[in-house]
Design an enzyme around this catalytic site. Structure first.
Site, PDB file in Angstrom:
ATOM      1  N   GLN A   1       0.803  -1.224   0.000  1.00 38.72           N
ATOM      2  CA  GLN A   1       0.000   0.000   0.000  1.00 38.72           C
ATOM      3  C   GLN A   1       0.840   1.280   0.000  1.00 38.72           C
ATOM      4  O   GLN A   1       0.354   2.337  -0.365  1.00 38.72           O
ATOM      5  CB  GLN A   1      -0.961  -0.012   1.194  1.00 38.72           C
ATOM      6  CG  GLN A   1      -1.979  -1.131   1.091  1.00 38.72           C
ATOM      7  CD  GLN A   1      -2.947  -1.148   2.261  1.00 38.72           C
ATOM      8  OE1 GLN A   1      -2.695  -1.776   3.273  1.00 38.72           O
ATOM      9  NE2 GLN A   1      -4.056  -0.449   2.136  1.00 38.72           N
TER      10      GLN A   1
ATOM     11  N   HIS B   1      -1.692  -5.034 -12.866  1.00 40.33           N
ATOM     12  CA  HIS B   1      -1.150  -4.897 -14.231  1.00 40.33           C
ATOM     13  C   HIS B   1      -1.981  -5.640 -15.265  1.00 40.33           C
ATOM     14  O   HIS B   1      -2.092  -5.208 -16.403  1.00 40.33           O
ATOM     15  CB  HIS B   1       0.297  -5.419 -14.281  1.00 40.33           C
ATOM     16  CG  HIS B   1       1.236  -4.596 -13.443  1.00 40.33           C
ATOM     17  ND1 HIS B   1       2.464  -5.052 -13.007  1.00 40.33           N
ATOM     18  CD2 HIS B   1       1.118  -3.340 -12.946  1.00 40.33           C
ATOM     19  CE1 HIS B   1       3.051  -4.112 -12.271  1.00 40.33           C
ATOM     20  NE2 HIS B   1       2.250  -3.073 -12.226  1.00 40.33           N
TER      21      HIS B   1
ATOM     22  N   ASP C   1       2.390   0.624  -8.075  1.00 44.75           N
ATOM     23  CA  ASP C   1       3.745   0.659  -8.656  1.00 44.75           C
ATOM     24  C   ASP C   1       4.618   1.692  -7.945  1.00 44.75           C
ATOM     25  O   ASP C   1       5.803   1.451  -7.710  1.00 44.75           O
ATOM     26  CB  ASP C   1       3.692   1.013 -10.152  1.00 44.75           C
ATOM     27  CG  ASP C   1       3.145  -0.138 -10.987  1.00 44.75           C
ATOM     28  OD1 ASP C   1       2.801  -1.182 -10.391  1.00 44.75           O
ATOM     29  OD2 ASP C   1       3.054   0.017 -12.215  1.00 44.75           O
TER      30      ASP C   1
ATOM     31  N   ARG D   1       3.681   0.141  13.135  1.00 38.65           N
ATOM     32  CA  ARG D   1       3.463  -1.193  12.582  1.00 38.65           C
ATOM     33  C   ARG D   1       3.548  -1.113  11.062  1.00 38.65           C
ATOM     34  O   ARG D   1       2.844  -0.316  10.444  1.00 38.65           O
ATOM     35  CB  ARG D   1       2.090  -1.709  13.006  1.00 38.65           C
ATOM     36  CG  ARG D   1       1.681  -2.988  12.305  1.00 38.65           C
ATOM     37  CD  ARG D   1       0.296  -3.475  12.746  1.00 38.65           C
ATOM     38  NE  ARG D   1      -0.040  -4.684  12.009  1.00 38.65           N
ATOM     39  CZ  ARG D   1      -1.095  -4.818  11.220  1.00 38.65           C
ATOM     40  NH1 ARG D   1      -1.964  -3.840  11.081  1.00 38.65           N
ATOM     41  NH2 ARG D   1      -1.312  -5.945  10.563  1.00 38.65           N
TER      42      ARG D   1
ATOM     43  N   HIS E   1       1.166  -9.162   4.735  1.00 37.10           N
ATOM     44  CA  HIS E   1      -0.031  -8.322   4.620  1.00 37.10           C
ATOM     45  C   HIS E   1      -0.486  -8.375   3.147  1.00 37.10           C
ATOM     46  O   HIS E   1      -0.442  -7.384   2.429  1.00 37.10           O
ATOM     47  CB  HIS E   1       0.292  -6.890   5.072  1.00 37.10           C
ATOM     48  CG  HIS E   1      -0.912  -6.041   5.381  1.00 37.10           C
ATOM     49  ND1 HIS E   1      -1.072  -5.364   6.570  1.00 37.10           N
ATOM     50  CD2 HIS E   1      -2.006  -5.747   4.653  1.00 37.10           C
ATOM     51  CE1 HIS E   1      -2.205  -4.679   6.551  1.00 37.10           C
ATOM     52  NE2 HIS E   1      -2.799  -4.888   5.394  1.00 37.10           N
TER      53      HIS E   1
ATOM     54  N   ASN F   1      -1.728 -10.790   8.497  1.00 36.85           N
ATOM     55  CA  ASN F   1      -2.755  -9.771   8.673  1.00 36.85           C
ATOM     56  C   ASN F   1      -4.086 -10.231   8.083  1.00 36.85           C
ATOM     57  O   ASN F   1      -4.178 -10.537   6.901  1.00 36.85           O
ATOM     58  CB  ASN F   1      -2.335  -8.479   7.956  1.00 36.85           C
ATOM     59  CG  ASN F   1      -3.381  -7.382   8.102  1.00 36.85           C
ATOM     60  OD1 ASN F   1      -3.552  -6.833   9.187  1.00 36.85           O
ATOM     61  ND2 ASN F   1      -4.097  -7.080   7.026  1.00 36.85           N
ATOM     62  N   GLU F   2      -5.108 -10.286   8.915  1.00 33.18           N
ATOM     63  CA  GLU F   2      -6.501 -10.476   8.511  1.00 33.18           C
ATOM     64  C   GLU F   2      -6.760 -11.702   7.622  1.00 33.18           C
ATOM     65  O   GLU F   2      -7.034 -11.574   6.422  1.00 33.18           O
ATOM     66  CB  GLU F   2      -7.015  -9.224   7.795  1.00 33.18           C
ATOM     67  CG  GLU F   2      -7.136  -8.016   8.692  1.00 33.18           C
ATOM     68  CD  GLU F   2      -7.926  -6.863   8.053  1.00 33.18           C
ATOM     69  OE1 GLU F   2      -8.188  -6.921   6.848  1.00 33.18           O
ATOM     70  OE2 GLU F   2      -8.277  -5.921   8.779  1.00 33.18           O
TER      71      GLU F   2
ATOM     72  N   ASN G   1      -7.807  -5.934  14.236  1.00 32.14           N
ATOM     73  CA  ASN G   1      -8.079  -4.795  13.360  1.00 32.14           C
ATOM     74  C   ASN G   1      -9.555  -4.491  13.481  1.00 32.14           C
ATOM     75  O   ASN G   1     -10.404  -5.332  13.165  1.00 32.14           O
ATOM     76  CB  ASN G   1      -7.741  -5.120  11.903  1.00 32.14           C
ATOM     77  CG  ASN G   1      -6.249  -5.053  11.633  1.00 32.14           C
ATOM     78  OD1 ASN G   1      -5.454  -4.726  12.529  1.00 32.14           O
ATOM     79  ND2 ASN G   1      -5.852  -5.362  10.413  1.00 32.14           N
TER      80      ASN G   1
ATOM     81  N   TYR H   1     -12.726  -1.614  12.931  1.00 35.79           N
ATOM     82  CA  TYR H   1     -13.121  -0.370  12.268  1.00 35.79           C
ATOM     83  C   TYR H   1     -14.537   0.086  12.574  1.00 35.79           C
ATOM     84  O   TYR H   1     -14.814   1.275  12.630  1.00 35.79           O
ATOM     85  CB  TYR H   1     -12.985  -0.515  10.740  1.00 35.79           C
ATOM     86  CG  TYR H   1     -11.555  -0.441  10.277  1.00 35.79           C
ATOM     87  CD1 TYR H   1     -10.733  -1.569  10.294  1.00 35.79           C
ATOM     88  CD2 TYR H   1     -11.001   0.754   9.860  1.00 35.79           C
ATOM     89  CE1 TYR H   1      -9.412  -1.496   9.891  1.00 35.79           C
ATOM     90  CE2 TYR H   1      -9.680   0.832   9.454  1.00 35.79           C
ATOM     91  CZ  TYR H   1      -8.890  -0.292   9.471  1.00 35.79           C
ATOM     92  OH  TYR H   1      -7.579  -0.211   9.081  1.00 35.79           O
TER      93      TYR H   1
ATOM     94  N   GLU I   1      -5.045  -2.017  14.068  1.00 31.99           N
ATOM     95  CA  GLU I   1      -5.537  -1.038  13.090  1.00 31.99           C
ATOM     96  C   GLU I   1      -6.886  -0.503  13.546  1.00 31.99           C
ATOM     97  O   GLU I   1      -7.709  -1.246  14.080  1.00 31.99           O
ATOM     98  CB  GLU I   1      -5.780  -1.672  11.718  1.00 31.99           C
ATOM     99  CG  GLU I   1      -4.572  -1.870  10.873  1.00 31.99           C
ATOM    100  CD  GLU I   1      -4.917  -2.479   9.513  1.00 31.99           C
ATOM    101  OE1 GLU I   1      -5.963  -2.131   8.935  1.00 31.99           O
ATOM    102  OE2 GLU I   1      -4.121  -3.297   9.050  1.00 31.99           O
TER     103      GLU I   1
HETATM  104  C1  NOJ Z   1      -7.542  -3.420   6.930  1.00 28.54           C
HETATM  105  C2  NOJ Z   1      -6.363  -3.781   6.096  1.00 28.54           C
HETATM  106  O1  NOJ Z   1      -5.438  -4.483   6.862  1.00 28.54           O
HETATM  107  C3  NOJ Z   1      -5.706  -2.578   5.428  1.00 28.54           C
HETATM  108  O2  NOJ Z   1      -4.794  -3.053   4.497  1.00 28.54           O
HETATM  109  C4  NOJ Z   1      -6.764  -1.692   4.807  1.00 28.54           C
HETATM  110  O3  NOJ Z   1      -6.216  -0.640   4.076  1.00 28.54           O
HETATM  111  C5  NOJ Z   1      -7.665  -1.178   5.903  1.00 28.54           C
HETATM  112  N1  NOJ Z   1      -8.337  -2.315   6.507  1.00 28.54           N
HETATM  113  C6  NOJ Z   1      -8.724  -0.187   5.436  1.00 28.54           C
HETATM  114  O4  NOJ Z   1      -9.622  -0.819   4.589  1.00 28.54           O
END
Ligand code: NOJ
Length: 507
Positions: free
Chosen positions: A39, A59, A72, A97, A142, A186-187, A329, A331, A399
């Site tokens: 990212q 791509h 990229d 992190r 990740h 991750n996730e 994580n 949200y 997160e």
């Molecule tokens: C969790 C993910 O780990 C992360 O890569 C993502 O950008 C965020 N959520 C927001 O959607």
């Protein structure tokens, strides 16, 4: 009368004062930010890095990404080590992190050939952080799987756990003298359900109802192998801790009916229990109710076996208890109903094997991401649930964050409102005795938001993606976050002067 009024006033003042004094983040509570390699890094084919599944997807199938963009260059972090650490210092972070790009370290995915330039990049980053007392917390994986490994089946192939263990060994060997906080994966939900079971993440396999479970089992075994490797061969010498990060949002019943409570519990099992239960529950293995539902459905559908694979006794024992902490994580939140018809706005997709309704009250503020609203007290709700269910583990919130559209610019009062509410909920967890040891905001800076490309911005720092150097500018939320880190309290009235960002003494 006057006397009683005055007394009342005094009582209110004193209790407000004492609450404020108590509501302090402890000094050893780690406050930080998070990012992930694909990212932010860019440099997708520089200095010997191999291709990964996100390079391949962006791509070869640009239409899959909302704005047709790629990672990229992303935020060009590969060429911005000093500036990235400077931002951490400006904020006064305790912890940062970030994740390692597997194919930057092992270009083919296999451990026969190590790309020293890739190792060097992470060494420079880690050393620069340590110079200023910022604790690195590293995620090994990740989502950016080396493309060659995907061609061999990726996490649908049981050998993936061995490839991951080999990679983990290279990582611990090269960085473990300085890094003491490891997150293997991750996730898993997003890897398996979104990537293998549907089309929301690379490798967009859409292997509905088979891919998710197969991947889940192999990801969990891969995690467990990397965990035991650390425990058996590195922990004594290096003295760190190793865990996993699972996405866990808040699911609360729409009404108090028994049916809605049952639907909510089932939804939790399908969303995060599938990955948490095998590691953190006492018995291990996949969640029982889900296993029964899938077995029954599979039989009806004519499969000679259940679509949800079993763990052998040996595998179950390998995975059970294999984590020093539970990385969460988190949200948002949803209300769940037994009545499917209740569903209103589009929401995060649910495993096809469970059919429950989903409701989001209209008064919950909406971010730029369709699945992300400000759901009151959702951190407290989620962690109290997990604490009870999984016998009081150590937690990190690895997160938590809020998205805005690219046009929103620097004055992000909506993000500030979100972070203040979230951090109050964190303090509620600490007050309740939950063993929560840290909190990481997503994200330090704007970045490539997977299939949403650059259309959703999560950064405390804005990144200018039209400028090849990708300059970073602090948003108002960065100033507010900095003040929380400095004072260790949340002052809801604090209005920052956003003209100049500085580095405070000691950072
Ligand atoms: C969790 C993910 O780990 C992360 O890569 C993502 O950008 C965020 N959520 C927001 O959607």
């Amino acid at each position: 009368m006057k006397f009683f009024l005055a007394l009342g006033f005094l009582v209110v003042c004193c209790s407000a004062l004492s609450t404020k004094q108590q509501r302090r983040f402890p000094d050893d509570f780690l406050i930080g930010t998070a990012t992930a390699s694909y990212q932010i890094e860019g440099a997708w084919n520089e200095d010997g890095k191999g291709e990964n599944i996100w390079d391949y997807l962006t791509h070869n199938n640009p239409a899959a990404v909302k704005d047709g963009s790629t990672g990229d260059i992303a935020a060009n972090s590969y060429h911005n080590v000093e500036r990235d650490v400077e931002m951490m210092r400006e904020l006064g972070l305790d912890v940062y992190r970030f994740s390692l790009s597997w194919s930057r370290i092992l270009p083919s995915g296999f451990a026969n050939e190590i790309n020293e330039a890739g190792v060097d990049y992470y060494n420079r980053l880690i050393n620069e952080m340590l110079k200023y007392g910022i604790t690195p917390m590293i995620t090994l994986f990740h989502w950016d799987l080396p493309q060659k490994l995907q061609e061999l089946g990726g996490f649908a192939n049981p050998l993936a756990s061995i490839w991951f263990e080999d990679y983990a060994r290279v990582v611990y060997t090269n960085f473990g003298d300085r890094v003491k906080h490891w997150i293997t994966i991750n996730e898993p939900r997003e890897i398996c359900y979104e990537g293998y079971g549907s089309v929301h993440k690379a490798p967009i396999l859409n292997a509905t109802a088979i891919g998710t479970y197969l991947c889940a089992k192999n990801v969990l075994i891969a995690h467990a192998k990397a965990y035991h490797l650390y425990n058996n061969e590195f922990k004594d010498k290096q003295g760190g801790q190793c865990g996993i990060t699972i996405s866990a949002n808040s699911f609360r019943p729409f009404t108090d009916s028994e049916e809605d409570h049952a639907a909510t519990e089932l939804r939790r099992q399908a969303e995060f229990g599938l990955y948490a239960e095998p590691i953190f529950s006492e018995e291990g293995g996949f969640p029982k109710e889900l296993v029964e539902i899938v077995a029954e459905k599979s039989a009806k559908e004519g499969y000679p076996w259940s679509r949800i694979p079993e763990f052998t006794d040996e595998e179950r024992e390998l995975v059970r208890g294999a984590s020093d902490f539970f990385g969460v994580n988190h949200y948002t939140g949803f209300l769940v109903s037994a009545n499917e018809q209740i569903s209103d706005r589009p929401t995060i997709p649910i495993l096809p094997d469970i059919t429950v309704g989903n409701y989001i009250p209209p008064e919950w503020p909406q971010s730029a991401s369709y699945w992300l609203t400000l759901s009151p007290d959702s951190i407290y709700d989620t962690l109290t649930y997990l604490q009870k269910r999984y016998n009081d583990p150590i937690f990190y919130i690895t997160e938590n964050g809020w998205s805005s559209p690219p046009t929103n610019g620097l004055l992000d009062d909506d993000r500030i409102r979100y972070y203040r509410a979230a951090l109050e909920s964190v303090l509620d967890c600490l007050d309740a005795g939950i063993r929560l040891k840290g909190y990481m905001a997503w994200s330090l800076m704007d970045n490539f938001e997977w299939l949403e490309g650059y259309t959703e911005r999560f950064g405390l720092y804005e990144v200018d993606f039209s400028d090849p150097a990708r300059p970073r500018t602090p948003r108002k939320s960065a100033f507010v976050y900095k003040e929380i880190l400095r004072s260790r309290v949340i002052d809801h009235d604090y209005e920052p002067n956003t003209t100049v960002m500085t580095i405070d003494e000691g950072h």
